[in-house]
Design a protein around this motif. Sequence first.
Motif, PDB file in Angstrom:
ATOM      1  N   PHE A  38      -8.787 -22.640   7.047  1.00 29.02           N
ATOM      2  CA  PHE A  38      -9.909 -21.875   6.477  1.00 29.02           C
ATOM      3  C   PHE A  38     -10.484 -22.596   5.256  1.00 29.02           C
ATOM      4  N   LYS A  41     -12.602 -25.506   6.347  1.00 28.91           N
ATOM      5  CA  LYS A  41     -13.924 -25.142   6.863  1.00 28.91           C
ATOM      6  C   LYS A  41     -14.871 -24.739   5.733  1.00 28.91           C
ATOM      7  N   ILE A  42     -14.328 -24.101   4.716  1.00 26.10           N
ATOM      8  CA  ILE A  42     -15.164 -23.747   3.566  1.00 26.10           C
ATOM      9  C   ILE A  42     -15.688 -25.026   2.887  1.00 26.10           C
ATOM     10  N   TRP A  45     -18.448 -26.405   5.001  1.00 27.68           N
ATOM     11  CA  TRP A  45     -19.672 -25.612   4.845  1.00 27.68           C
ATOM     12  C   TRP A  45     -20.398 -25.983   3.557  1.00 27.68           C
ATOM     13  N   ALA A  57     -16.287 -20.645   9.682  1.00 25.78           N
ATOM     14  CA  ALA A  57     -15.350 -20.396   8.581  1.00 25.78           C
ATOM     15  C   ALA A  57     -15.050 -18.909   8.450  1.00 25.78           C
ATOM     16  N   SER A  60     -12.606 -17.869  10.857  1.00 27.03           N
ATOM     17  CA  SER A  60     -11.255 -18.281  10.459  1.00 27.03           C
ATOM     18  C   SER A  60     -10.591 -17.267   9.536  1.00 27.03           C
ATOM     19  N   THR A 138     -10.010 -29.659  12.285  1.00 24.91           N
ATOM     20  CA  THR A 138      -9.516 -28.280  12.367  1.00 24.91           C
ATOM     21  C   THR A 138      -9.465 -27.798  13.813  1.00 24.91           C
ATOM     22  N   THR A 175     -15.370 -23.907  17.357  1.00 25.32           N
ATOM     23  CA  THR A 175     -15.432 -25.053  16.443  1.00 25.32           C
ATOM     24  C   THR A 175     -15.964 -26.293  17.146  1.00 25.32           C
TER      25      THR A 175
END
Length: 344
Positions: A38, A41-42, A45, A57, A60, A138, A175
Amino acid sequence: MVKILNKVIQDKKMITKNINKDKIGFQKWIAAFGVILFIGKIIAWKLTDSDAVFSDAMESIVNVISAFMGLYSLHLASKPKDEDHPYGHGKVEFVTSGIEGALIAIAGIMIIYEGINSLVTGKTLSELDWGIAIIAATAIINYILGYISIKKGERENSLVLVSSGKHLQSDTVTTLGVVISLIIVYFTKIYWIDSVVALLFGFYIIYIGYKIVRKSLRGIMDEQDPELLNNIIDLLEKNRHTEWIDIHNMKIQQFGSSLHIDAHITLPYYYSLREAHKEMEQAILLLANNTKRTVEFNFHMDDCKTISCPVCQIMDCPVRKQPFVKRVEWTAENVTRVEKHTIE
């Protein structure tokens, strides 16, 4: 015979206890990786400003919540029976799995919302190379964890691990969709492709969530599992004793990875209680020795009636009232029926 049966059941309880510890340990790893992925992914982003990456995200977050819910349910399901829960705590797996499925569906709705919003407002993406690398990493980790979780859950009859695995793999599909759209956008500069791909996979995520909810409701409502029932009946049919005139009124309940089997077995009425009980234990022992799951049995002994004579295969029966007509094959239809078996 009683000592042998008790030993088999106790051995299975010990095996189940060890398996439960193993499942809880594995679920802890899933929860830990969920948090790490997570965060990754943040970061992706923030680098790309992609709505598709943002929605991935947010999905997630569901992974993280579901992982910790699964961990709690496995801990609760492993607790022994008590006065308030005479059948144990195993059904909590169905409850948490249903919540997880609902969260997956909500995540799908979020992805669709973000996709539509991107199409309406339009966005220019940046740092796509780094974003692609992080999101792809990921996806690979999620798929591997999901595959291991599903296989482990199927092997140990854990709906929580299977649901967690499917959730991770559904997240992988989403994803990968994001990765593909980012690659296309990177080369074409057509930014709306990112949103369209997110919309498609949003609907897919909702479908996955629905299937998980449906399966958990089956467990909560004690819906019959046809495959499990047929496997048990097939085992009894292939190994049936002549003295087992019939088995009827069978019901199977699932409590997490454990089973509870109710059934009536018809035996010769002239048998002593000890003889009849010995035959009943033979049937129970057959089932106990041919499953890896912990099973609680509640078998009831019925004495044979005159209507049983035409299907009874005890040819030297000293009290036969009617001639033998035919052998009735045990099926899901007649074994689950309340009445004793007849030739009709």
